[in-house]
Design a protein around this motif. Structure first.
Motif, short mmCIF file in Angstrom:
data_model
loop_
_atom_site.label_atom_id
_atom_site.label_comp_id
_atom_site.label_asym_id
_atom_site.label_seq_id
_atom_site.Cartn_x
_atom_site.Cartn_y
_atom_site.Cartn_z
N GLU B 39 0.85 -1.19 0.00
CA GLU B 39 0.00 0.00 0.00
C GLU B 39 0.88 1.24 0.00
O GLU B 39 2.05 1.18 0.36
CB GLU B 39 -0.94 0.00 1.21
N PRO B 40 0.33 2.39 -0.43
CA PRO B 40 1.15 3.60 -0.53
C PRO B 40 1.73 4.01 0.81
O PRO B 40 1.14 3.76 1.85
CB PRO B 40 0.14 4.65 -1.02
N ASP B 41 2.92 4.64 0.78
CA ASP B 41 3.48 5.16 2.03
C ASP B 41 2.96 6.55 2.32
O ASP B 41 3.22 7.12 3.36
CB ASP B 41 5.01 5.16 1.99
N PHE B 42 2.23 7.11 1.37
CA PHE B 42 1.61 8.41 1.62
C PHE B 42 0.36 8.18 2.46
O PHE B 42 -0.30 7.17 2.28
CB PHE B 42 1.19 9.06 0.30
N VAL B 43 0.06 9.08 3.38
CA VAL B 43 -1.25 8.98 4.01
C VAL B 43 -2.24 9.64 3.06
O VAL B 43 -1.86 10.39 2.17
CB VAL B 43 -1.32 9.68 5.39
N THR B 44 -3.51 9.36 3.26
CA THR B 44 -4.54 9.97 2.43
C THR B 44 -4.38 11.49 2.45
O THR B 44 -4.22 12.06 3.53
CB THR B 44 -5.92 9.60 2.98
N PRO B 45 -4.39 12.14 1.27
CA PRO B 45 -4.24 13.60 1.25
C PRO B 45 -5.21 14.28 2.22
O PRO B 45 -6.35 13.82 2.40
CB PRO B 45 -4.57 13.96 -0.21
N TRP B 46 -4.73 15.35 2.82
CA TRP B 46 -5.48 15.99 3.90
C TRP B 46 -6.88 16.43 3.48
O TRP B 46 -7.84 16.28 4.23
CB TRP B 46 -4.69 17.18 4.48
N HIS B 47 -7.01 16.96 2.27
CA HIS B 47 -8.34 17.46 1.88
C HIS B 47 -9.38 16.34 1.86
O HIS B 47 -10.56 16.57 2.14
CB HIS B 47 -8.27 18.20 0.53
#
Lengths: 159, 388
Positions: B39-47
């Motif tokens: 899974e992506p290492d980015f967290v879900t974008p804040w918006h």
């Protein structure tokens, strides 16, 4: 070019070899581009963002709103230069709105900063008034969250 | 007589995911650099996260339609029209599901009768086989190989197709190989599907993560829209894995059949995730493009690094995985993964977890920071040198 700058802004410790792989361009081109960007001062400086508070070093930061009288020929620039040459001045911006210059000043103590404002800044010819605001806490600086509590919560292995 | 004997033979005989086994080993260790994460290492974008919070404040807490929120289905239909020029009626041809996993399960249960065969190119995502089996079908693996860039060919399919073959289940860009299928080759597959009257289930969850040219949507090929059950979701492109939100698009009959099962077994996907998904589709394109650009940089870094240590490695063109061959070390996939973990504390996934033909390979995910990747490459390099 923009991609290269993006990568360097995030992490300037990447080697030209790594950058060349990531951007799929010859290493020589990357090295030449960086030299060019540095010479042209497009890359102004490589800097590190430090949480001084966590390092146990006391720093007092204040934002000073300064109203000035612009001068013939040079407008705001001459007074701005007289201000930004002081090493105590961390940042300086020309603003639209209620005041003209925003000066960010750093010092070891509150007294030191106040002293600087009253003896150095306020006394410059053309400075009409100053209003000081002392900073209480830094949450985010230059796009970086200072104490980011969001950690990697992913499972170590997943399908 | 133990309780274990009371379990349904289908479930009893089903192997536990190879990934799960490996996870248990990794969980015990410290300072592991993990390339094992799907899974992506980015967290879900804040918006997107913020819109969910706002949705809760406004009281979005009730059931939605079985199909999912109409607004979300409309946004999805709009996306497919704009991106691939495929028209879906949001009222009858779209179903919001709990991740692609559920959509896959529904699709299989909706179309399969006992004994129906489903062609599945391998290596592939771990659930494909299991979903077919649980729905009473028979999975028929189609082994792909590095020589053919892990793509399937009509010749291979022709050898395996029988009168019982009901469907073809494909997932490109592929997990674990990172392979894609170019348009021309998909067209040949489409022709084959028509010839043998197969339903095509196309899992395109990694479609937005395509690095060399554009993704071809299978349903957009001539005459394939109604024959295809298109599966997609928000997990990978918008970094929303934990939200569990996906969707299926197909002809009204298939969608109605899937919805029938869905309404009895799930009712609807979580409303909170649906609200967030609407925001992702409306305003998420920019953050997604940023993530894709970063994955692409890391992809090249990994390819260069792995090839640099002498491992044969196919250049992945999609998803966020790279699938090097470790045959030169003389170890099996599992031995390689276990030894590497013990010796250098790098976690990756043995290739055979994704099908028998994945033996001799390991899956590395580059959905982790550049710093971690550089460190991991260093450690893998040290390990591999021992066998040279």
């Amino acid at each position: 070019m923009e991609e290269l700058l993006d990568l360097l802004e995030q992490n300037h410790t990447l080697s030209t070899k790594q950058l060349s792989t990531m951007l799929n361009r010859p290493e020589d081109d990357i090295a030449a581009a960086i030299t060019h960007l540095e010479n042209e001062k497009i890359i102004v400086k490589y800097q590190t963002i430090i949480n001084w508070e966590k390092a146990g070093v006391d720093i007092v930061t204040a934002i000073i709103e300064v109203r000035i009288t612009p001068q013939r020929e040079v407008g705001f620039d001459a007074i701005a230069e007289r201000i930004y040459r002081f090493p105590e001045v961390r940042s300086l911006y020309l603003m639209s709105g209620a005041y003209d210059l925003q000066v960010i000043v750093e010092g070891k103590t509150l007294k030191e900063v106040a002293q600087f404002v009253s003896t150095k800044l306020a006394t410059i010819d053309g400075v009409v008034s100053t209003t000081s605001h002392f900073m209480l806490k830094k949450y985010k600086e230059d796009g970086v969250i200072i104490e980011d509590k969001e950690e990697d919560r992913r499972l170590a292995v997943s399908p | 007589m133990s309780w274990g004997d009371r379990i349904s033979p289908i479930v009893k005989d089903m192997p536990t995911s190879g990934i799960r086994r490996f996870f248990d080993i990794v969980a015990e260790m410290k300072n592991v650099v993990s390339l094992g994460v799907g899974e992506p290492d980015f967290v879900t974008p804040w918006h997107i996260r913020e819109s969910c919070v706002y949705g809760l404040q406004r009281g979005y807490t009730a059931y939605t339609s079985n199909f999912g929120m109409l607004e979300l289905r409309q946004e999805i239909a709009k996306l497919y029209k704009e991106k691939y020029n495929i028209s879906y009626d949001p009222r009858q041809e779209a179903l919001i599901t709990v991740g692609v996993s559920q959509a896959l399960d529904l699709a299989m249960r909706a179309i399969l009768s006992p004994g129906d065969e489903v062609l599945i190119p391998e290596p592939c995502y771990v659930s494909y086989r299991a979903c077919v089996t649980l729905a009473g079908g028979t999975p028929v693996p189609v082994a792909t190989s590095i020589e053919n860039e892990f793509r399937i060919t009509v010749e291979q399919l022709s050898e395996l197709v029988t009168p019982r073959t009901k469907a073809l289940l494909i997932g490109y860009p592929n997990n674990p190989t990172g392979a894609i299928m170019p348009r021309a080759e998909l067209e040949a597959i489409a022709h084959f599907a028509k010839q043998h009257d197969l339903i095509v289930i196309s899992d395109e969850i990694y479609g937005d993560l395509t690095y060399d040219g554009n993704h071809t949507c299978f349903a957009g090929l001539p005459e394939m829209r109604d024959r295809t059950i298109l599966l997609n979701g928000f997990s990978k492109a918008y970094a929303m894995t934990g939200w569990r939100i996906g969707y299926a698009l197909s002809n009204p009959d298939f969608i109605a059949a899937m919805t029938k099962i869905h309404q009895y077994t799930m009712l609807c996907a979580p409303v909170t995730a649906q609200v967030a998904a609407v925001e992702a589709l409306k305003n998420g394109e920019r953050s997604m493009q940023k993530m894709v650009a970063e994955y692409n940089n890391r992809r090249r870094l990994m390819l260069e690094g792995l090839r640099g240590m002498g491992l044969e490695c196919f250049e992945p063109k999609g998803a966020f995985y790279i699938f090097p061959s470790i045959k030169s070390t003389g170890l099996s996939s599992l031995e390689f993964a276990e030894e590497l973990l013990k010796d250098q504390k790098v976690a990756l996934v043995p290739g055979n977890a994704f099908g028998d033909c994945g033996e001799g390979y390991v899956r590395c995910s580059y959905a982790t920071s550049t710093t971690n990747l550089i460190e991991a490459l260093e450690r893998i390099g040290k390990f591999v040198r021992k066998f040279q």
